[in-house]
Motif scaffolding. Sequence first.
Motif, PDB file in Angstrom:
ATOM      1  N   LEU A   1       0.729  -1.084   0.083  1.00 14.63           N
ATOM      2  CA  LEU A   1      -0.050   0.112   0.110  1.00 14.63           C
ATOM      3  C   LEU A   1       0.669   1.301  -0.078  1.00 14.63           C
ATOM      4  CD1 LEU A   1      -2.601  -1.057   2.777  1.00 14.63           C
ATOM      5  CD2 LEU A   1      -2.859  -1.212   0.435  1.00 14.63           C
ATOM      6  N   SER A   2       0.714   2.295  -0.782  1.00 15.92           N
ATOM      7  CA  SER A   2       1.210   3.553  -0.906  1.00 15.92           C
ATOM      8  C   SER A   2       0.370   4.460  -1.314  1.00 15.92           C
ATOM      9  CB  SER A   2       2.438   3.470  -1.707  1.00 15.92           C
ATOM     10  OG  SER A   2       2.035   3.051  -3.228  1.00 15.92           O
ATOM     11  N   SER A   3       0.705   5.793  -1.057  1.00 17.77           N
ATOM     12  CA  SER A   3      -0.030   6.988  -1.784  1.00 17.77           C
ATOM     13  C   SER A   3       0.861   8.016  -1.908  1.00 17.77           C
ATOM     14  CB  SER A   3      -0.896   7.182  -0.506  1.00 17.77           C
ATOM     15  OG  SER A   3      -1.353   8.365  -0.585  1.00 17.77           O
ATOM     16  N   ASP A   4       0.452   8.845  -3.014  1.00 20.48           N
ATOM     17  CA  ASP A   4       1.265  10.336  -3.092  1.00 20.48           C
ATOM     18  C   ASP A   4       1.240  11.207  -2.026  1.00 20.48           C
ATOM     19  OD1 ASP A   4       1.868   9.018  -5.600  1.00 20.48           O
ATOM     20  OD2 ASP A   4       0.663   9.817  -6.826  1.00 20.48           O
TER      21      ASP A   4
ATOM     22  N   VAL B   1      -4.418   1.736  -2.492  1.00 23.10           N
ATOM     23  CA  VAL B   1      -4.111   1.080  -3.788  1.00 23.10           C
ATOM     24  C   VAL B   1      -4.589   1.691  -4.945  1.00 23.10           C
ATOM     25  CG1 VAL B   1      -4.311  -1.225  -2.753  1.00 23.10           C
ATOM     26  CG2 VAL B   1      -6.527   0.000  -3.610  1.00 23.10           C
ATOM     27  N   GLY B   2      -4.104   1.461  -6.407  1.00 19.34           N
ATOM     28  CA  GLY B   2      -4.311   2.121  -7.525  1.00 19.34           C
ATOM     29  C   GLY B   2      -5.663   1.605  -7.898  1.00 19.34           C
ATOM     30  N   ALA B   3      -6.115   0.420  -7.714  1.00 17.75           N
ATOM     31  CA  ALA B   3      -7.222  -0.073  -8.430  1.00 17.75           C
ATOM     32  C   ALA B   3      -8.055  -0.812  -7.285  1.00 17.75           C
ATOM     33  CB  ALA B   3      -7.233  -0.965  -9.716  1.00 17.75           C
ATOM     34  N   PRO B   4      -8.761  -0.154  -6.170  1.00 14.83           N
ATOM     35  CA  PRO B   4      -9.317  -1.150  -5.336  1.00 14.83           C
ATOM     36  C   PRO B   4     -10.379  -2.068  -5.556  1.00 14.83           C
ATOM     37  CG  PRO B   4     -10.127   1.098  -5.305  1.00 14.83           C
ATOM     38  CD  PRO B   4      -9.023   0.843  -6.254  1.00 14.83           C
ATOM     39  N   GLU B   5     -10.819  -1.885  -6.646  1.00 16.61           N
ATOM     40  CA  GLU B   5     -11.984  -2.933  -7.132  1.00 16.61           C
ATOM     41  C   GLU B   5     -11.135  -4.189  -7.510  1.00 16.61           C
ATOM     42  OE1 GLU B   5     -10.950  -0.222 -10.196  1.00 16.61           O
ATOM     43  OE2 GLU B   5     -11.737   0.168  -8.308  1.00 16.61           O
ATOM     44  N   VAL B   6      -9.659  -4.196  -7.738  1.00 18.53           N
ATOM     45  CA  VAL B   6      -9.039  -5.238  -8.158  1.00 18.53           C
ATOM     46  C   VAL B   6      -8.001  -5.748  -7.148  1.00 18.53           C
ATOM     47  CG1 VAL B   6      -7.219  -5.873  -9.853  1.00 18.53           C
ATOM     48  CG2 VAL B   6      -9.223  -4.369 -10.714  1.00 18.53           C
ATOM     49  N   ASP B   7      -7.394  -4.742  -6.735  1.00 14.46           N
ATOM     50  CA  ASP B   7      -6.264  -5.091  -5.410  1.00 14.46           C
ATOM     51  C   ASP B   7      -7.189  -5.151  -4.186  1.00 14.46           C
ATOM     52  OD1 ASP B   7      -4.176  -5.049  -7.369  1.00 14.46           O
ATOM     53  OD2 ASP B   7      -3.842  -3.019  -7.264  1.00 14.46           O
ATOM     54  N   GLU B   8      -7.038  -6.153  -3.844  1.00 14.22           N
ATOM     55  CA  GLU B   8      -7.861  -6.518  -2.477  1.00 14.22           C
ATOM     56  C   GLU B   8      -7.085  -5.517  -1.466  1.00 14.22           C
ATOM     57  OE1 GLU B   8     -10.496  -7.787   0.344  1.00 14.22           O
ATOM     58  OE2 GLU B   8     -10.665  -7.998  -1.588  1.00 14.22           O
ATOM     59  N   VAL B   9      -7.813  -4.805  -0.438  1.00 13.65           N
ATOM     60  CA  VAL B   9      -7.536  -4.212   0.650  1.00 13.65           C
ATOM     61  C   VAL B   9      -8.733  -4.365   1.698  1.00 13.65           C
ATOM     62  CG1 VAL B   9      -8.203  -1.940  -0.012  1.00 13.65           C
ATOM     63  CG2 VAL B   9      -6.612  -2.197   1.784  1.00 13.65           C
ATOM     64  N   ARG B  10      -8.405  -4.551   2.835  1.00 12.24           N
ATOM     65  CA  ARG B  10      -9.509  -4.829   4.033  1.00 12.24           C
ATOM     66  C   ARG B  10      -9.248  -4.067   5.207  1.00 12.24           C
ATOM     67  NH1 ARG B  10      -6.700  -8.904   1.891  1.00 12.24           N
ATOM     68  NH2 ARG B  10      -5.419  -9.186   3.566  1.00 12.24           N
ATOM     69  N   VAL B  11     -10.200  -3.809   5.803  1.00 14.78           N
ATOM     70  CA  VAL B  11     -10.569  -3.268   7.066  1.00 14.78           C
ATOM     71  C   VAL B  11     -11.035  -4.222   7.780  1.00 14.78           C
ATOM     72  CG1 VAL B  11     -11.243  -1.307   8.584  1.00 14.78           C
ATOM     73  CG2 VAL B  11     -10.812  -0.833   5.979  1.00 14.78           C
ATOM     74  N   VAL B  12     -10.077  -4.623   9.113  1.00 13.18           N
ATOM     75  CA  VAL B  12     -10.309  -5.409   9.862  1.00 13.18           C
ATOM     76  C   VAL B  12     -10.501  -4.918  11.588  1.00 13.18           C
ATOM     77  CG1 VAL B  12      -9.131  -7.380  11.244  1.00 13.18           C
ATOM     78  CG2 VAL B  12      -8.790  -7.097   8.775  1.00 13.18           C
TER      79      VAL B  12
END
Length: 66
Positions: A10-13, A38-49
């Motif tokens: 995960l990274s951000s400008d 993420v650049g494409a959240p609908e493709v690259d899975e990222v989760r909140v736990v």
Amino acid sequence: MYRIESDVELSSDWLPPEAFSTLYASQPAAVATAIEGVGAPEVDEVRVVDAATGQVVWGSTEHAFE
């Protein structure tokens, strides 16, 4: 408290790297930060736990994005 998890880096400008390892008091703040990581959240899975239970409360590939 909520944490962000992902199988991709995960990274951000505009957010510092520690933004993705911070515990968040609110789910909406964690979700907003996770999406930025993420650049494409609908493709690259990222989760909140939920940090207390380990339960995934939000996943990027489970919801539609506008």
